[in-house]
Design a protein around this motif. Sequence first.
Motif, PDB file in Angstrom:
ATOM      1  N   ASP A 230      61.963 113.730  -4.106  1.00  0.00           N
ATOM      2  CA  ASP A 230      60.944 114.120  -5.075  1.00  0.00           C
ATOM      3  C   ASP A 230      60.188 115.334  -4.548  1.00  0.00           C
ATOM      4  O   ASP A 230      60.536 115.905  -3.507  1.00  0.00           O
ATOM      5  CB  ASP A 230      60.011 112.952  -5.388  1.00  0.00           C
ATOM      6  CG  ASP A 230      59.272 112.434  -4.157  1.00  0.00           C
ATOM      7  OD1 ASP A 230      59.125 113.195  -3.188  1.00  0.00           O
ATOM      8  OD2 ASP A 230      58.842 111.266  -4.176  1.00  0.00           O
ATOM      9  N   GLN A 236      64.465 108.851  -2.520  1.00  0.00           N
ATOM     10  CA  GLN A 236      64.634 107.550  -3.162  1.00  0.00           C
ATOM     11  C   GLN A 236      66.075 107.410  -3.654  1.00  0.00           C
ATOM     12  O   GLN A 236      66.745 108.390  -3.946  1.00  0.00           O
ATOM     13  CB  GLN A 236      63.663 107.407  -4.335  1.00  0.00           C
ATOM     14  CG  GLN A 236      62.207 107.487  -3.942  1.00  0.00           C
ATOM     15  CD  GLN A 236      61.278 107.186  -5.094  1.00  0.00           C
ATOM     16  OE1 GLN A 236      61.330 106.110  -5.673  1.00  0.00           O
ATOM     17  NE2 GLN A 236      60.430 108.135  -5.423  1.00  0.00           N
ATOM     18  N   TYR A 238      68.815 105.812  -6.521  1.00  0.00           N
ATOM     19  CA  TYR A 238      68.780 105.572  -7.954  1.00  0.00           C
ATOM     20  C   TYR A 238      70.084 104.919  -8.411  1.00  0.00           C
ATOM     21  O   TYR A 238      71.127 105.003  -7.752  1.00  0.00           O
ATOM     22  CB  TYR A 238      68.564 106.874  -8.744  1.00  0.00           C
ATOM     23  CG  TYR A 238      69.758 107.803  -8.717  1.00  0.00           C
ATOM     24  CD1 TYR A 238      70.832 107.638  -9.604  1.00  0.00           C
ATOM     25  CD2 TYR A 238      69.849 108.847  -7.807  1.00  0.00           C
ATOM     26  CE1 TYR A 238      71.939 108.476  -9.576  1.00  0.00           C
ATOM     27  CE2 TYR A 238      70.939 109.689  -7.772  1.00  0.00           C
ATOM     28  CZ  TYR A 238      71.988 109.491  -8.655  1.00  0.00           C
ATOM     29  OH  TYR A 238      73.089 110.308  -8.613  1.00  0.00           O
ATOM     30  N   THR A 252      67.870 104.674 -16.059  1.00  0.00           N
ATOM     31  CA  THR A 252      67.638 105.237 -14.736  1.00  0.00           C
ATOM     32  C   THR A 252      66.556 104.436 -14.015  1.00  0.00           C
ATOM     33  O   THR A 252      65.442 104.279 -14.522  1.00  0.00           O
ATOM     34  CB  THR A 252      67.197 106.707 -14.832  1.00  0.00           C
ATOM     35  OG1 THR A 252      68.223 107.452 -15.489  1.00  0.00           O
ATOM     36  CG2 THR A 252      66.947 107.284 -13.454  1.00  0.00           C
ATOM     37  N   THR A 254      64.853 103.726 -10.014  1.00  0.00           N
ATOM     38  CA  THR A 254      64.786 104.227  -8.644  1.00  0.00           C
ATOM     39  C   THR A 254      64.323 103.124  -7.697  1.00  0.00           C
ATOM     40  O   THR A 254      63.652 102.171  -8.100  1.00  0.00           O
ATOM     41  CB  THR A 254      63.843 105.437  -8.541  1.00  0.00           C
ATOM     42  OG1 THR A 254      62.518 105.038  -8.910  1.00  0.00           O
ATOM     43  CG2 THR A 254      64.315 106.551  -9.457  1.00  0.00           C
TER      44      THR A 254
END
Length: 363
Positions: A230, A236, A238, A252, A254
């Motif tokens: 990010d 992260q 996903y 989606t 995460t």
Amino acid sequence: MTSAMQRSIFLISIVIASVLAACGGDGTSSSSTAITYTTLNNPIATAANYMSLTGIRGVDNSTDVYITGATIVGTTYIAQLYKGPLTGGGTYYTMPFPSSTGATISSTNSYSVDNLANGAVNLVGSYTTTQNANQQGFIYTGSVTNNPTSGYVTLNYPSARQTIPHSVMNDLVVGGYETPLGKLRAFIYQISTGQFTDLKVVTDANNAVTAYGVWHNGGNSYTIVGGYTDITTKEQAYILDYDSSTGVITNTTTYTYNNQASALTHFEGITTNGNGGYYLAGFGQVTSGGAVSCALVSMTRTILGPLKTAGFTTTPTWVQAVFPGATTQYANTVYQNNLLGTYLPGPIALNGYVANIPTSLIK
């Protein structure tokens, strides 16, 4: 050890923690002596050589498996495809991208394989040449044999500096590419149409995105896993669903390692659990610079929202796997309830392994 021992050379920012620290115990995830560990090395490898073990797929109409990777001598990757029992004793095939006029192949690695009719396969990977050290993607379509001279096609994202296809199943290939400006992005490639699609996971502001695993659910439905950084550079993992007929991404979701705050989390591979969910290969780092833990992740489907859309659980089960005596370990791929990757020290400089995790530990 360099990042070249792992699946991507140019995706350093997305996998750097797996290079700096070993998967090991950090007290945050389950591990058990009930897990069975087996070393899986190509017999031609020597004490000075490395094993790259990258992907796995069951062989159609057989209990055997295909395992992709390479034997590595110095900085030269020699692509291989293993066919045989999960824990060894099968046959290793050498399958390098062939040289041609003006392109002398210096290194080839294979990352993923999928079944076609009559024992043929789709095999994806990357290669470099003496003329160009940047990674170029490829797809091979043909029989499983040593040193095939045809069936290879270069597979590069348009205008990309480097491209690495990481996973193939049915009509899709997923992977990563580097833009001319050095940005790291993920792609979806549809084999039947020859079209690339940029994979947007969260927002265009992502520093980096990778796609490391794809599973075909049937029809036009696929599920894709990987990782992204990010805007704060925290990574992260996903998982998402993709419709190949419409190009629409849904569900989606995460994740952070072990469902807790963490500095880094990444999913490396995906397989069905046979019950509507998935097993994933994953790793995570709770604190920046701390120990990195390897785990099999049990991901289940759940019902979300008033439309009763089948999404993913927000609290998957993480089962840690620590190869006995290893100081460095990687989790690269998964098959049924088996986590596969590499470790050291061992018989050679970098070793392949299979960790069989009893389903009783996967709650």
